[in-house]
Design a protein around this motif. Structure first.
Motif, PDB file in Angstrom:
ATOM      1  N   GLU A   1      -7.005  10.937  -1.706  1.00  0.00           N
ATOM      2  CA  GLU A   1      -6.798  10.649  -3.160  1.00  0.00           C
ATOM      3  C   GLU A   1      -5.298  10.896  -3.522  1.00  0.00           C
ATOM      4  N   LEU A   2      -4.113  10.256  -3.903  1.00  0.00           N
ATOM      5  CA  LEU A   2      -2.830  10.232  -4.355  1.00  0.00           C
ATOM      6  C   LEU A   2      -2.614   9.481  -5.342  1.00  0.00           C
ATOM      7  N   LEU A   3      -2.621  10.679  -6.105  1.00  0.00           N
ATOM      8  CA  LEU A   3      -2.929  11.063  -7.751  1.00  0.00           C
ATOM      9  C   LEU A   3      -0.899   9.727  -8.283  1.00  0.00           C
ATOM     10  N   LEU A   4      -1.154   9.763  -9.060  1.00  0.00           N
ATOM     11  CA  LEU A   4      -0.350  10.008 -10.180  1.00  0.00           C
ATOM     12  C   LEU A   4       1.388   8.507  -9.383  1.00  0.00           C
ATOM     13  N   ASP A   5       0.644   7.711  -8.882  1.00  0.00           N
ATOM     14  CA  ASP A   5       1.947   6.995  -7.730  1.00  0.00           C
ATOM     15  C   ASP A   5       0.675   5.613  -8.271  1.00  0.00           C
ATOM     16  N   PRO A   6       1.524   4.805  -9.535  1.00  0.00           N
ATOM     17  CA  PRO A   6       0.377   2.978  -9.584  1.00  0.00           C
ATOM     18  C   PRO A   6       1.427   2.556  -8.635  1.00  0.00           C
ATOM     19  N   SER A   7       2.299   2.537  -7.859  1.00  0.00           N
ATOM     20  CA  SER A   7       3.069   2.044  -6.706  1.00  0.00           C
ATOM     21  C   SER A   7       1.776   0.951  -6.132  1.00  0.00           C
ATOM     22  N   PRO A   8       2.217   0.197  -5.232  1.00  0.00           N
ATOM     23  CA  PRO A   8       1.088  -0.837  -4.394  1.00  0.00           C
ATOM     24  C   PRO A   8       1.562  -0.286  -3.204  1.00  0.00           C
ATOM     25  N   GLU A   9       2.545   0.484  -3.467  1.00  0.00           N
ATOM     26  CA  GLU A   9       3.490   0.641  -2.013  1.00  0.00           C
ATOM     27  C   GLU A   9       1.719   2.191  -1.298  1.00  0.00           C
ATOM     28  N   ALA A  10       1.142   2.850  -2.980  1.00  0.00           N
ATOM     29  CA  ALA A  10       0.660   3.730  -2.486  1.00  0.00           C
ATOM     30  C   ALA A  10      -1.220   3.322  -2.362  1.00  0.00           C
ATOM     31  N   ASP A  11      -1.396   2.652  -2.422  1.00  0.00           N
ATOM     32  CA  ASP A  11      -2.511   1.840  -2.105  1.00  0.00           C
ATOM     33  C   ASP A  11      -2.494   1.542  -0.543  1.00  0.00           C
TER      34      ASP A  11
ATOM     35  N   PRO B   1       0.303  -8.970 -13.346  1.00  0.00           N
ATOM     36  CA  PRO B   1       0.603  -8.047 -13.242  1.00  0.00           C
ATOM     37  C   PRO B   1      -0.524  -7.744 -11.779  1.00  0.00           C
ATOM     38  N   CYS B   2      -1.755  -7.822 -12.051  1.00  0.00           N
ATOM     39  CA  CYS B   2      -2.526  -7.490 -10.951  1.00  0.00           C
ATOM     40  C   CYS B   2      -1.759  -8.383  -9.358  1.00  0.00           C
ATOM     41  N   LYS B   3      -1.723  -9.827  -9.824  1.00  0.00           N
ATOM     42  CA  LYS B   3      -1.565 -10.893  -8.688  1.00  0.00           C
ATOM     43  C   LYS B   3      -0.443 -10.248  -8.073  1.00  0.00           C
ATOM     44  N   THR B   4       0.732  -9.777  -8.975  1.00  0.00           N
ATOM     45  CA  THR B   4       1.595  -8.994  -8.234  1.00  0.00           C
ATOM     46  C   THR B   4       1.669  -7.708  -7.483  1.00  0.00           C
ATOM     47  N   HIS B   5       0.237  -7.111  -8.092  1.00  0.00           N
ATOM     48  CA  HIS B   5       0.265  -5.856  -7.028  1.00  0.00           C
ATOM     49  C   HIS B   5      -0.321  -5.788  -5.927  1.00  0.00           C
ATOM     50  N   HIS B   6      -1.632  -7.229  -5.857  1.00  0.00           N
ATOM     51  CA  HIS B   6      -2.371  -7.342  -4.153  1.00  0.00           C
ATOM     52  C   HIS B   6      -1.288  -7.697  -3.533  1.00  0.00           C
ATOM     53  N   ILE B   7      -0.632  -8.744  -3.896  1.00  0.00           N
ATOM     54  CA  ILE B   7       0.433  -9.452  -3.422  1.00  0.00           C
ATOM     55  C   ILE B   7       1.431  -7.747  -2.056  1.00  0.00           C
ATOM     56  N   ARG B   8       1.944  -7.259  -2.938  1.00  0.00           N
ATOM     57  CA  ARG B   8       2.947  -6.180  -2.741  1.00  0.00           C
ATOM     58  C   ARG B   8       1.923  -4.998  -1.738  1.00  0.00           C
ATOM     59  N   VAL B   9       0.711  -5.267  -1.969  1.00  0.00           N
ATOM     60  CA  VAL B   9      -0.413  -4.184  -1.057  1.00  0.00           C
ATOM     61  C   VAL B   9       0.189  -5.045   0.492  1.00  0.00           C
ATOM     62  N   SER B  10      -0.425  -5.885   0.175  1.00  0.00           N
ATOM     63  CA  SER B  10      -0.198  -6.705   1.649  1.00  0.00           C
ATOM     64  C   SER B  10       0.618  -6.907   2.181  1.00  0.00           C
ATOM     65  N   GLU B  11       1.632  -7.087   1.156  1.00  0.00           N
ATOM     66  CA  GLU B  11       2.806  -7.720   2.128  1.00  0.00           C
ATOM     67  C   GLU B  11       3.548  -6.036   2.712  1.00  0.00           C
ATOM     68  N   GLY B  12       3.025  -4.919   1.700  1.00  0.00           N
ATOM     69  CA  GLY B  12       3.221  -3.576   2.278  1.00  0.00           C
ATOM     70  C   GLY B  12       2.904  -2.947   3.995  1.00  0.00           C
ATOM     71  N   LEU B  13       1.319  -3.490   3.761  1.00  0.00           N
ATOM     72  CA  LEU B  13       0.614  -2.934   5.061  1.00  0.00           C
ATOM     73  C   LEU B  13       1.161  -4.488   6.258  1.00  0.00           C
ATOM     74  N   ALA B  14       1.453  -5.645   5.869  1.00  0.00           N
ATOM     75  CA  ALA B  14       2.375  -6.331   6.975  1.00  0.00           C
ATOM     76  C   ALA B  14       3.387  -5.900   7.245  1.00  0.00           C
ATOM     77  N   LEU B  15       4.421  -5.053   6.628  1.00  0.00           N
ATOM     78  CA  LEU B  15       5.395  -4.779   6.998  1.00  0.00           C
ATOM     79  C   LEU B  15       5.175  -3.260   8.372  1.00  0.00           C
ATOM     80  N   THR B  16       4.507  -2.830   8.506  1.00  0.00           N
ATOM     81  CA  THR B  16       3.946  -2.298   9.531  1.00  0.00           C
ATOM     82  C   THR B  16       3.276  -2.408  10.591  1.00  0.00           C
ATOM     83  N   GLY B  17       2.440  -3.915  10.462  1.00  0.00           N
ATOM     84  CA  GLY B  17       1.993  -4.401  10.849  1.00  0.00           C
ATOM     85  C   GLY B  17       0.423  -4.549  11.084  1.00  0.00           C
ATOM     86  N   LEU B  18       0.110  -3.831   9.571  1.00  0.00           N
ATOM     87  CA  LEU B  18      -1.057  -3.867  10.122  1.00  0.00           C
ATOM     88  C   LEU B  18      -2.305  -5.125   9.848  1.00  0.00           C
TER      89      LEU B  18
END
Ligand code: AMP
Length: 426
Positions: free
Chosen positions: A134-144, A234-251
């Motif tokens: 559980e990652l608590l107190l971080d709303p950012s998509p990078e946390a996801d 806001p949800c759309k942006t969040h969703h895109i940024r989660v995918s971008e974060g994962l793509a940055l690490t090549g997952l």
């Protein structure tokens, strides 16, 4: 004959010991070391919680609350539940200890047994174990993204690669209710084709129809309106940024609009790791963001994201690919005294060695013949047996028998402690 065998473990709950448990230890060790590398520290909650901890949070219309909870009532009338999942209990604890007032963010993991009254089958038990983070107190998509990457790394650390990561967004309080209406309208027009359970669920929990395993429901859902097409900005942006974060690490991940998870408390990111190594119960683990869960306990919203993986299922997948790490048990020896005088010599010495960390198993039955004692040594899978009888005592030495080769050699009794440590203590 006694009728002891009539007492059995509860169906769907298993005893664990011996080599099987050693596999668990090896698997746990790897999982915990990955969690450590990602900065997660352990959190333990009690096995029993107040009924409301789950009924308030998980959702009245979920399988867990509707039919899977082991409930009990104390004499004073308190209604208690054997923990069916970790996150609600964790959030109860966060609020109780006001952890959300402390540093941002905070990272915790749990490794605990869970209890659900489900029909047992391969990969589905009534008492099972989850490792959750559980990652608590971080709303950012990078946390996801971090949480998904952590779960991925737990599996990768074993060399396991045969799974898919399915990601979706289930929106938030703003965009989900209008989407539910759109979905209800679509499902309503095809209601006769839904399974009886989905017909019942449709009115109050239309999203649950999306992950129904019934083939006709699944077919219908293929053309249903998708949450991702109805997300607020806001949800759309969040969703895109989660995918971008994962793509940055090549997952690589798969976008799957039908991942809604069985629990009501998720918002935005929801994900599942599935593997075809598991058969029908294909979910290795899953999780998502649950910012609104604390509100269900009457608190303000607390941003949080997490996952839970099933340890039994992880073991099944690892077994299927022969990926269970080898357990290094260290050295172990067996002391076989023959007669009282030998026993007196070896007893204290066995403890002197144990105190120095060498595993020594000693027979406390010196009257038993050598053959019997060596048979025990063999069964205990020790590396060597130390044999001391009257003849050896006279000579001031012991016989060391290496179990694998059967080779025997003499060692001076006064050098025994030193020699055992040198040869067998790693
Ligand atoms: P859930 O809490 O339902 O999201 O489950 C998280 C993970 O726990 C699943 O992906 C499974 O790996 C595991 N799991 C859930 N229910 C069971 C069960 N009854 N028996 C064994 N493992 C389970």
């Amino acid at each position: 004959m006694s009728n002891q065998a009539q007492y059995k473990a509860i169906r769907g709950m298993h005893d664990l010991w011996g080599e099987e448990l050693e596999k668990w230890h090896a698997v746990e060790k790897s999982c915990l070391s990955t969690l450590h590398a990602f900065g997660y520290t352990e959190f333990r909650t009690p096995v029993l919680e107040m009924l409301e901890v789950f009924s308030q949070s998980v959702g009245e219309e979920t399988d867990i609350v509707e039919k899977q909870m082991y409930q009990l009532q104390t004499e004073s009338g308190e209604k208690l539940v054997l923990r069916p999942e970790g996150t609600s209990a964790f959030v109860r604890a966060v609020l109780e200890h006001q952890l959300h007032r402390l540093a941002h963010p905070q990272r915790y993991f749990y490794y605990l047994p869970m209890f659900r009254y489900e029909r047992p089958q391969k990969g589905r038990l009534r008492q099972f174990h989850q490792i959750g983070a559980e990652l608590l107190l971080d709303p950012s998509p990078e946390a996801d993204a971090e949480i998904i990457l952590l779960l991925d790394q737990i599996f990768k650390a074993f060399g396991l690669t045969e799974y898919e990561i399915r990601v979706n967004s289930v929106g938030c309080e703003t965009c989900r209710p209008p989407y539910k209406e759109v979905l209800k309208k679509y499902l309503g027009s095809r209601i006769a084709e839904l399974c009886p359970q989905c017909q019942k669920r449709m009115e109050r929990s239309p999203l649950r129809v999306l992950d129904c395993k019934n083939p006709t429901c699944a077919n219908l859902v293929g053309n249903a309106p998708k949450m991702v097409d109805h997300l607020c900005e806001p949800c759309k942006t969040h969703h895109i940024r989660v995918s971008e974060g994962l793509a940055l690490t090549g997952l690589p991940v798969v976008q799957d609009p039908n991942i809604v998870r069985g629990l009501d408390y998720y918002s935005r990111t929801a994900f599942e790791f599935t593997s075809n190594l598991l058969g029908a119960q294909s979910a290795l683990g899953g999780g998502g963001r649950y910012d609104g869960l604390a509100k269900r306990f009457g608190s303000e919203a607390i941003p949080a994201v997490g996952f839970a993986l099933g340890v039994e299922r992880l073991l099944l997948a690892l077994e299927a690919k022969s990926l269970i790490p080898k357990v290094d048990k260290g050295g172990s020896i067996y002391f076989a005294p023959l007669g009282k005088a030998a026993y007196d010599q070896l007893f204290a010495l066995s403890f002197a060695l144990k105190r120095k960390g060498l595993q020594v198993l000693m027979s406390y039955e010196p009257e038993k013949p050598l053959k019997w004692q060596l048979k025990q040594a063999d069964r205990l899978k020790v590396e060597a047996a130390v044999i001391l009888g009257d003849d050896e005592l006279k000579k001031g030495e012991v016989v060391l028998k290496e179990m694998k080769t059967g080779n025997q050699s003499a060692i001076a009794l006064e050098k025994l402690e030193e020699e055992m440590l040198r040869r067998f203590h790693q």
